[in-house]
Motif scaffolding. Structure first.
Motif, mmCIF file in Angstrom:
data_model
loop_
_atom_site.group_PDB
_atom_site.id
_atom_site.type_symbol
_atom_site.label_atom_id
_atom_site.label_comp_id
_atom_site.label_asym_id
_atom_site.label_seq_id
_atom_site.Cartn_x
_atom_site.Cartn_y
_atom_site.Cartn_z
ATOM 1 N N LEU A 1 11.317 1.568 -7.213
ATOM 2 C CA LEU A 1 12.047 0.428 -7.775
ATOM 3 C C LEU A 1 11.186 -0.333 -8.776
ATOM 4 C CD1 LEU A 1 13.877 -0.955 -4.610
ATOM 5 C CD2 LEU A 1 14.956 -0.010 -6.658
ATOM 6 N N THR A 2 9.915 -0.505 -8.444
ATOM 7 C CA THR A 2 9.006 -1.184 -9.374
ATOM 8 C C THR A 2 8.861 -0.382 -10.658
ATOM 9 O OG1 THR A 2 7.753 -2.152 -7.535
ATOM 10 C CG2 THR A 2 6.682 -2.093 -9.681
ATOM 11 N N ALA A 3 8.734 0.937 -10.523
ATOM 12 C CA ALA A 3 8.627 1.810 -11.693
ATOM 13 C C ALA A 3 9.884 1.724 -12.550
ATOM 14 C CB ALA A 3 8.390 3.250 -11.241
ATOM 15 N N ALA A 4 11.042 1.646 -11.896
ATOM 16 C CA ALA A 4 12.310 1.547 -12.631
ATOM 17 C C ALA A 4 12.385 0.227 -13.393
ATOM 18 C CB ALA A 4 13.476 1.671 -11.664
ATOM 19 N N GLN A 5 11.896 -0.845 -12.772
ATOM 20 C CA GLN A 5 11.899 -2.141 -13.447
ATOM 21 C C GLN A 5 11.003 -2.122 -14.678
ATOM 22 O OE1 GLN A 5 10.779 -5.052 -10.490
ATOM 23 N NE2 GLN A 5 12.841 -5.177 -9.634
ATOM 24 N N THR B 1 -0.949 -3.068 -9.544
ATOM 25 C CA THR B 1 -1.996 -2.940 -10.553
ATOM 26 C C THR B 1 -1.608 -1.926 -11.625
ATOM 27 O OG1 THR B 1 -3.706 -3.507 -8.928
ATOM 28 C CG2 THR B 1 -4.427 -2.409 -10.951
ATOM 29 N N LEU B 2 -1.108 -0.761 -11.191
ATOM 30 C CA LEU B 2 -0.706 0.270 -12.146
ATOM 31 C C LEU B 2 0.487 -0.175 -12.996
ATOM 32 C CD1 LEU B 2 -1.017 3.512 -9.963
ATOM 33 C CD2 LEU B 2 -2.545 2.752 -11.796
ATOM 34 N N CYS B 3 1.315 -1.055 -12.428
ATOM 35 C CA CYS B 3 2.490 -1.540 -13.167
ATOM 36 C C CYS B 3 2.215 -2.860 -13.886
ATOM 37 C CB CYS B 3 3.671 -1.700 -12.213
ATOM 38 S SG CYS B 3 4.318 -0.133 -11.588
ATOM 39 N N ASN B 4 0.929 -3.200 -13.985
ATOM 40 C CA ASN B 4 0.516 -4.388 -14.737
ATOM 41 C C ASN B 4 1.112 -5.672 -14.173
ATOM 42 O OD1 ASN B 4 -1.057 -5.513 -16.799
ATOM 43 N ND2 ASN B 4 0.675 -5.601 -18.228
ATOM 44 N N GLU B 5 1.115 -5.769 -12.854
ATOM 45 C CA GLU B 5 1.569 -6.975 -12.169
ATOM 46 C C GLU B 5 0.425 -7.535 -11.329
ATOM 47 O OE1 GLU B 5 4.452 -8.520 -12.303
ATOM 48 O OE2 GLU B 5 5.630 -7.079 -13.470
ATOM 49 N N VAL B 6 0.431 -8.850 -11.109
ATOM 50 C CA VAL B 6 -0.537 -9.446 -10.187
ATOM 51 C C VAL B 6 -0.123 -9.054 -8.775
ATOM 52 C CG1 VAL B 6 -1.525 -11.573 -9.275
ATOM 53 C CG2 VAL B 6 -0.970 -11.400 -11.717
#
Length: 204
Positions: free
Chosen positions: A21-25, A136-141
């Motif tokens: 889901l995070t990757a899809a966002q 981290t990989l998705c550039n989120e805190v």
């Protein structure tokens, strides 16, 4: 099936869904979604097993984890409209995941004869490391670094687990109660905007 193994599979599945889901966002491609799903699902368990010296790590010992993660990614992608209709889906799956993986980390650490306080750390590592890698990989805190209660819920649940285990309650009882405790604390914290006070070095 062993209840702990079942919990392991459930946790793996929900974290795979959370990662996808995070990757899809972030609008990643299919490979990116699969990769994020995998590292979210196995990150915490891999670090835990390496620290405990349980090698090869769990997901390498059994191909079931590989297929469960793929199934989680498949469900998220194919049934994305249904999944996304659920309110706060990403938050829900992440919350279930940390509850389940906290118990798994505790169980495995205690089985290795680790002292209870360190076992709590193993439970926490199992629960949050996969999410840290994902964010981290998705550039989120990473959520663990937010003010909102996250890791604290895992620690509180772990203490409840150890207390019930110490008084001799059946494993099925303290397992489910621990997961429910972690999920409840996390939900209540978000609902009522509860947070850990900030530490400041200034006099303000």
């Amino acid at each position: 099936m062993d209840p702990i193994l079942l919990f392991d599979y459930i946790g793996t599945m929900v974290f795979a869904i959370s990662g996808t889901l995070t990757a899809a966002q972030k609008r990643l491609d299919l490979f990116g979604a699969i990769f994020i799903g995998f590292v979210t699902a196995i990150g915490g368990g891999t670090v835990r097993d390496m620290m405990l010296g349980n090698l090869p790590v769990s997901w390498i010992q059994s191909s079931n984890y590989f297929y469960i993660i793929l199934l989680g990614v498949f469900i998220t992608i194919v049934f994305k409209k249904i999944v996304l209709k659920l309110r706060n889906t990403l938050f829900l799956f992440d919350t279930i995941g940390i509850g389940v993986f906290t118990v798994l980390g505790l169980e495995k650490a205690l089985a290795f004869g680790i002292a209870p306080p360190i076992a709590v750390i193993m439970g926490l590592s199992s629960a949050v490391v996969g999410g840290i890698i994902r964010d981290t990989l998705c550039n989120e805190v990473p959520l663990i670094f937010h003010r909102e209660i996250y890791a604290t819920a895992c620690i509180a649940g772990a203490v409840v687990y150890l207390a019930m285990r110490y008084v001799g309650l059946p494993p099925i009882v303290y397992t489910w109660v621990t997961v429910a405790t972690i999920i409840s604390i996390r939900l209540l914290a978000v609902r009522y905007k509860l947070a850990i006070p900030k530490i400041s070095l200034s006099d303000d």
